[in-house]
Enzyme design. Structure first.
Site, short mmCIF file in Angstrom:
data_model
loop_
_atom_site.label_atom_id
_atom_site.label_comp_id
_atom_site.label_asym_id
_atom_site.label_seq_id
_atom_site.Cartn_x
_atom_site.Cartn_y
_atom_site.Cartn_z
N ASN A 1 45.51 30.24 52.04
CA ASN A 1 45.39 28.80 52.36
C ASN A 1 45.65 27.98 51.10
O ASN A 1 45.94 28.53 50.04
CB ASN A 1 44.01 28.51 52.96
N LYS B 1 56.68 47.75 54.45
CA LYS B 1 57.09 46.41 54.82
C LYS B 1 57.55 46.41 56.29
O LYS B 1 58.30 47.29 56.71
CB LYS B 1 58.24 45.96 53.91
N PRO C 1 33.92 39.10 56.64
CA PRO C 1 32.49 38.89 56.40
C PRO C 1 32.26 37.47 55.87
O PRO C 1 33.12 36.92 55.17
CB PRO C 1 32.15 39.92 55.33
N ASP C 2 31.14 36.89 56.21
CA ASP C 2 30.79 35.57 55.67
C ASP C 2 29.98 35.81 54.38
O ASP C 2 28.82 36.24 54.43
CB ASP C 2 29.98 34.76 56.68
N ILE C 3 30.60 35.56 53.26
CA ILE C 3 30.01 35.92 51.97
C ILE C 3 28.77 35.08 51.69
O ILE C 3 27.71 35.60 51.33
CB ILE C 3 31.06 35.73 50.84
N PHE D 1 29.78 25.08 50.24
CA PHE D 1 30.73 23.98 50.36
C PHE D 1 31.24 23.97 51.80
O PHE D 1 31.31 25.03 52.43
CB PHE D 1 31.92 24.16 49.40
N LYS E 1 26.63 23.05 59.35
CA LYS E 1 27.00 24.21 58.53
C LYS E 1 25.86 24.62 57.59
O LYS E 1 25.61 25.79 57.37
CB LYS E 1 28.28 23.89 57.74
N LYS F 1 24.47 28.35 57.76
CA LYS F 1 24.58 29.26 56.61
C LYS F 1 23.22 29.56 55.98
O LYS F 1 23.09 30.48 55.19
CB LYS F 1 25.49 28.65 55.54
N1 CTP Z 1 32.29 31.08 53.14
C1 CTP Z 1 32.10 32.39 52.74
N2 CTP Z 1 32.67 33.40 53.42
C2 CTP Z 1 33.42 33.19 54.52
C3 CTP Z 1 33.62 31.84 54.95
C4 CTP Z 1 33.05 30.84 54.26
O1 CTP Z 1 31.42 32.60 51.72
N3 CTP Z 1 33.95 34.18 55.16
C5 CTP Z 1 31.63 30.00 52.43
C6 CTP Z 1 32.56 29.06 51.69
O2 CTP Z 1 32.75 29.48 50.36
C7 CTP Z 1 31.81 27.74 51.77
C8 CTP Z 1 31.08 27.84 53.08
O3 CTP Z 1 30.97 29.21 53.38
O4 CTP Z 1 30.83 27.64 50.76
C9 CTP Z 1 31.73 27.10 54.22
O5 CTP Z 1 33.08 27.46 54.32
P1 CTP Z 1 34.00 26.77 55.41
O6 CTP Z 1 35.35 27.43 55.37
O7 CTP Z 1 33.92 25.28 55.31
O8 CTP Z 1 33.24 27.14 56.74
P2 CTP Z 1 33.36 28.31 57.74
O9 CTP Z 1 32.15 29.16 57.62
O10 CTP Z 1 34.67 28.98 57.61
O11 CTP Z 1 33.23 27.52 59.12
P3 CTP Z 1 34.37 26.76 59.99
O12 CTP Z 1 35.62 27.55 59.85
O13 CTP Z 1 33.80 26.77 61.34
O14 CTP Z 1 34.48 25.37 59.45
#
Ligand code: CTP
Length: 405
Positions: free
Chosen positions: A213, A292, A310-312, A332, A346, A350
């Protein structure tokens, strides 16, 4: 933002070939908003002329304690009292020895001795041959200077003008600027360990392709720098970005969300603060092709399937250390609209005490941003500012929320 706006610096030059770097340092100070009074020793004048330094600082240079321009005849008193800081760059081995002894037979050492020691910091940028640097006399002098309340800005390593290679080179002008600016920030996070994630992640499809991104990493790097300036020990886990590591920060480079999670989990065990600024990819390709993926004549494009990453932040915020109140987590939120509602939701989802909301597309890659802080007490809109200024504000907000030392 100008980091030295309103500051008046005395820049002292002593004898050394690194005087050529002092010209650029002077310019960097002026660019950051400082006024600069250059003072040179006789030896420094052998390496660079006062005319050069006058042109760059916009002020006549002082070279003698007998300078008749001061109506009271006391340039050492006047110059040292006007200064917010005195920076000696380059600082020779001889000049250090003179400072240790409190010598005062020429203007620069005289004004260093005469400075109000509690109010005007003295910062030295040593520059010398590697043997001179390593000599016990120099090392002893430095230890004494530190004990006397002087800040030593460190040295670089590498090829030296004398042809030898080793420690003792003066740091570059921009490294010095970063360290000097840092020395002026309040030490709100002294003794704290701060972990920051920054940048995008890269989720590979095959050896040559992947999805990522637009995150530039600038906000996270600014947070890491601000935390370091505030005295913290900082680890920065960075996705693929083209940014220089802030000085004094330990950086771990990763590519994918899973690599970022591994690095973060290992580091979070020792951290007091976790700031998740990374724009982690929410999904990755369900499978990775080791070869490839080739385009075949007439064949349909490959269908990509995704699995969730995974959501870190959530994993760390729900970990034992955070739940025990020993790790303060900051999230953030990059939104494309309805910032307030999305950021509040959020924060709750979180499970973090503090969340910083911003409009992602407006912030990505920019040097400025506008953010909203959300915590259990309410929401605060911070005025549009540079990411560096916002990072410093955020660091102060975090420091104010930390409890146990
Ligand atoms: N984050 C993370 N790991 C992920 C996704 C998000 O640690 N897999 C953390 C980001 O670093 C940020 C926060 O979660 O601090 C929110 O990230 P954001 O992309 O705004 O939110 P998402 O959880 O992806 O939710 P959505 O896509 O529904 O907006």
């Amino acid at each position: 933002m100008s980091d030295l706006q309103g500051k008046h610096l005395v820049l002292g030059l002593t004898g050394g070939i690194a005087c050529y770097k002092a010209a650029e340092l002077c310019r960097a100070f002026v660019k950051e908003g400082a006024t600069v009074q250059v003072v040179m020793t006789e030896a420094a004048e052998r390496f660079i002329t006062p005319v050069t330094m006058q042109a760059l600082s916009g002020r006549p240079v002082y070279t003698s304690q007998w300078d008749a321009r001061e109506s009271n005849g006391m340039p050492h008193i006047n110059l040292s009292r006007e200064a917010d800081a005195i920076v000696i760059a380059p600082c020779s081995a001889d000049f250090m020895a003179r400072l240790v002894q409190g010598r005062a037979d020429e203007l620069l050492s005289l004004l260093c001795l005469a400075r109000p020691i509690d109010r005007v910091p003295l910062l030295l940028a040593p520059a010398m041959n590697r043997e001179m640097w390593a000599h016990p006399a120099t090392q002893r002098n430095m230890a004494q200077l530190v004990q006397d309340g002087t800040t030593i800005l460190g040295v670089g390593s590498g090829f030296q003008a004398c042809g030898e290679t080793g420690d003792g080179r003066m740091l570059g002008p921009h490294e010095l600027l970063e360290d000097i600016v840092a020395s002026m920030q309040p030490k709100l996070l002294r003794g704290r360990r701060v972990l920051v994630t920054a940048g995008p992640t890269f989720e590979a499809i095959d050896p040559v392709r992947g999805i990522t991104n637009h995150s530039s990493g600038k906000m996270g790097f600014a947070v890491a720098r601000a935390a370091r300036e505030a005295g913290a020990d900082v680890v920065l886990v960075a996705g693929p970005v083209a940014l220089a590591t802030p000085r004094g920060v330990r950086r771990i480079d990763v590519q994918s969300a899973r690599e970022m999670l591994d690095a973060v989990q290992a580091e979070a065990m020792q951290a007091d603060v976790f700031v998740a600024t990374a724009a982690v990819a929410d999904w990755r390709p369900a499978s990775f092709s080791a070869d490839k993926i080739k385009k075949a004549e007439g064949a349909a494009p490959p269908a990509l399937a995704f699995v969730e990453n995974p959501d870190i932040l959530q994993a760390v915020a729900q970990g034992e250390r955070a739940r025990a109140g020993r790790l303060f987590c900051v999230g953030f939120a990059a939104e494309s609209g309805d910032l307030l509602a999305n950021a509040q939701a959020k924060r709750a989802r979180k499970g973090v005490p503090l969340l910083v909301g911003n409009i992602g597309p407006a912030a990505f890659g920019q040097d400025h941003n506008e953010v909203l802080l959300v915590d259990a007490q309410g929401t605060w809109q911070l005025p549009r500012a540079s990411k560096r200024a916002l990072a410093r504000t955020l660091v102060a907000e975090i420091a104010g929320r930390l409890t146990n030392p």
